[in-house]
Design an enzyme around this catalytic site. Sequence first.
Site, PDB file in Angstrom:
ATOM      1  CG  HIS A  63     -18.796  54.148 -98.762  1.00 41.22           C
ATOM      2  ND1 HIS A  63     -17.709  54.945 -98.471  1.00 41.22           N
ATOM      3  CD2 HIS A  63     -19.867  54.779 -98.262  1.00 41.22           C
ATOM      4  CE1 HIS A  63     -18.117  56.007 -97.819  1.00 41.22           C
ATOM      5  NE2 HIS A  63     -19.417  55.944 -97.674  1.00 41.22           N
TER       6      HIS A  63
ATOM      7  CG  ASP B 127     -23.599  58.186 -88.080  1.00 40.05           C
ATOM      8  OD1 ASP B 127     -22.966  57.520 -88.909  1.00 40.05           O
ATOM      9  OD2 ASP B 127     -23.265  58.285 -86.890  1.00 40.05           O
ATOM     10  CE1 TYR B 128     -26.043  54.811 -93.921  1.00 33.45           C
ATOM     11  CE2 TYR B 128     -24.366  54.456 -92.249  1.00 33.45           C
ATOM     12  CZ  TYR B 128     -25.440  53.997 -92.992  1.00 33.45           C
ATOM     13  OH  TYR B 128     -25.910  52.715 -92.796  1.00 33.45           O
TER      14      TYR B 128
ATOM     15  CG  ASP C  39     -18.993  58.846 -95.684  1.00 28.91           C
ATOM     16  OD1 ASP C  39     -19.973  58.653 -96.406  1.00 28.91           O
ATOM     17  OD2 ASP C  39     -18.403  57.918 -95.087  1.00 28.91           O
TER      18      ASP C  39
ATOM     19  CG  PHE D  49     -24.542  54.758 -86.022  1.00 34.04           C
ATOM     20  CD1 PHE D  49     -24.292  55.076 -87.349  1.00 34.04           C
ATOM     21  CD2 PHE D  49     -25.831  54.365 -85.673  1.00 34.04           C
ATOM     22  CE1 PHE D  49     -25.285  54.967 -88.318  1.00 34.04           C
ATOM     23  CE2 PHE D  49     -26.836  54.252 -86.639  1.00 34.04           C
ATOM     24  CZ  PHE D  49     -26.561  54.552 -87.958  1.00 34.04           C
TER      25      PHE D  49
ATOM     26  CG  ASP E 171     -17.862  57.076 -84.439  1.00 39.69           C
ATOM     27  OD1 ASP E 171     -17.010  57.088 -85.327  1.00 39.69           O
ATOM     28  OD2 ASP E 171     -18.571  58.067 -84.172  1.00 39.69           O
TER      29      ASP E 171
HETATM   30  N1  LIG Z   1     -20.845  56.950 -86.432  1.00 37.35           N
HETATM   31  C1  LIG Z   1     -20.321  56.091 -87.305  1.00 37.35           C
HETATM   32  N2  LIG Z   1     -19.272  55.341 -86.930  1.00 37.35           N
HETATM   33  C2  LIG Z   1     -18.763  54.496 -87.858  1.00 37.35           C
HETATM   34  C3  LIG Z   1     -19.279  54.356 -89.146  1.00 37.35           C
HETATM   35  C4  LIG Z   1     -18.491  53.371 -89.783  1.00 37.35           C
HETATM   36  C5  LIG Z   1     -18.593  52.827 -91.156  1.00 37.35           C
HETATM   37  N3  LIG Z   1     -19.762  53.218 -91.870  1.00 37.35           N
HETATM   38  C6  LIG Z   1     -19.523  53.555 -93.235  1.00 37.35           C
HETATM   39  C7  LIG Z   1     -19.965  52.495 -94.118  1.00 37.35           C
HETATM   40  C8  LIG Z   1     -20.988  52.892 -94.867  1.00 37.35           C
HETATM   41  C9  LIG Z   1     -21.450  54.192 -94.461  1.00 37.35           C
HETATM   42  O1  LIG Z   1     -21.725  54.990 -95.579  1.00 37.35           O
HETATM   43  C10 LIG Z   1     -20.324  54.754 -93.669  1.00 37.35           C
HETATM   44  O2  LIG Z   1     -19.523  55.550 -94.469  1.00 37.35           O
HETATM   45  C11 LIG Z   1     -17.523  52.971 -88.870  1.00 37.35           C
HETATM   46  N4  LIG Z   1     -17.724  53.648 -87.743  1.00 37.35           N
HETATM   47  C12 LIG Z   1     -16.908  53.696 -86.533  1.00 37.35           C
HETATM   48  O3  LIG Z   1     -15.868  54.650 -86.779  1.00 37.35           O
HETATM   49  C13 LIG Z   1     -14.686  54.237 -86.086  1.00 37.35           C
HETATM   50  C14 LIG Z   1     -13.622  53.942 -87.126  1.00 37.35           C
HETATM   51  O4  LIG Z   1     -13.187  55.185 -87.628  1.00 37.35           O
HETATM   52  P1  LIG Z   1     -11.776  55.203 -88.443  1.00 37.35           P
HETATM   53  O5  LIG Z   1     -10.707  54.733 -87.427  1.00 37.35           O
HETATM   54  O6  LIG Z   1     -11.626  56.640 -88.887  1.00 37.35           O
HETATM   55  O7  LIG Z   1     -11.946  54.217 -89.596  1.00 37.35           O
HETATM   56  C15 LIG Z   1     -15.053  52.981 -85.305  1.00 37.35           C
HETATM   57  O8  LIG Z   1     -15.565  53.353 -84.044  1.00 37.35           O
HETATM   58  C16 LIG Z   1     -16.195  52.428 -86.155  1.00 37.35           C
HETATM   59  O9  LIG Z   1     -17.054  51.589 -85.400  1.00 37.35           O
HETATM   60  C17 LIG Z   1     -20.385  55.166 -89.520  1.00 37.35           C
HETATM   61  O10 LIG Z   1     -20.928  55.146 -90.632  1.00 37.35           O
HETATM   62  N5  LIG Z   1     -20.865  56.008 -88.558  1.00 37.35           N
END
Ligand SMILES: Nc1nc2c(c(CN[C@H]3C=C[C@H](O)[C@@H]3O)cn2[C@@H]2O[C@H](COP(=O)(O)O)[C@@H](O)[C@H]2O)c(=O)[nH]1
Length: 341
Positions: free
Chosen positions: A53, A314-315, A319, A237, A239
């Site tokens: 990233h 999760d990550y 992704d 997490f 989401d």
């Molecule tokens: N479970 C989980 N939820 C995550 C993330 C992340 C960002 N993490 C990245 C950064 C470094 C890591 O390597 C991850 O790649 C954002 N979110 C949530 O997603 C939603 C946005 O979605 P969309 O509208 O499609 O962009 C929103 O609720 C946001 O709070 C995660 O990692 N896990």
Amino acid sequence: MEVFPSPLESARFIADNSKDVSVDEEGARRVAESLFDKVSAADFGVAGWKSLHELNPQAASEEAVDWVFLVDTLNFSFWSEQEEQKYLVKYKGKTHSGYWSLCAAVNRALDDGIPITSASYFATMTLDQVKHVFRSDTEVPIPLIEERHRLLNESGTVLLEKFGGSFLTCVKMSEKSAQKLLHLVLQNFPSYRDEAVFEKKKVSFYKRAQILVADTWSVLEGKGDGSFDDISSLTIFADYRIPQVLVHLKAMKYSEELMKKLREGTVFHSGDKEEVEIRGCSIWCCALICKHLLELYEKKGQDMREKINAVLLDYYLWDYARDHREEMKDIPFHRVRCIYY
Ligand SMILES: Nc1nc2c(c(CN[C@H]3C=C[C@H](O)[C@@H]3O)cn2[C@@H]2O[C@H](COP(=O)(O)O)[C@@H](O)[C@H]2O)c(=O)[nH]1
């Protein structure tokens, strides 16, 4: 001292009592099997947070930790009512949507000399300054801009008053424990208290608080102040993307009635029974996937507890959801407009 329910125990309770969402144990086992070879790849590990990233900080400095705190304070609610009308941010020749649009706006501000990650700045930002920093490259503004302004002022003030303006100070106080850092965040930053009542019991998800701890671990590369020996105690997490990918992978199922509401684009509210079941079952489902993965390696005489945990799972799944948007378009995500995820 306030009691904060454990998200994992909450998830177990919700999954045991859920009506419209179910965890498919066989499906979870199949997902674990499909991930077997992937988990030993280098970018499945903590290094992937930076190597995969480009918008994430590449340093492991105090400023990088402050970047994580700022971004995770605002890490919520990027979904748009109409898929084709959404908040977008252009940065260095690329157009970013969703969560990445937030990161692009933060990096754009820093490049413009705006100290957006400094508590002394965001504690007293005006609404107009927030609107400028997070301005959109489309007609659609970032959702919940007023709430974002309030949270910046509130969190910045606490960071200044209690931690000398630096989230690294808070990290150091956690003495390399993810759980201690999680509880310091919950005790001091009210907007991170992501809780609900389900079947008369207080339950928790702590999505932003847990991802803040996880992203702090990642930006510090699991070393020094970020060498949390209990990082495996965090859950995924909860989401709105993880549930979508778990249903897509057939590890989790919705009732026909719930699927109908989701397909109609029903907007739920934080704490609604359906929302709590979706989020709690997602956490429980991923706990099972982690358990099955570790067992598969154990059968081969390999102890992978240092390499497999809910954070890395999760990550990977998040992704995956990003990269398979097209294939997943028939699986609706649940819509809640809130500051928690
Ligand atoms: N479970 C989980 N939820 C995550 C993330 C992340 C960002 N993490 C990245 C950064 C470094 C890591 O390597 C991850 O790649 C954002 N979110 C949530 O997603 C939603 C946005 O979605 P969309 O509208 O499609 O962009 C929103 O609720 C946001 O709070 C995660 O990692 N896990």
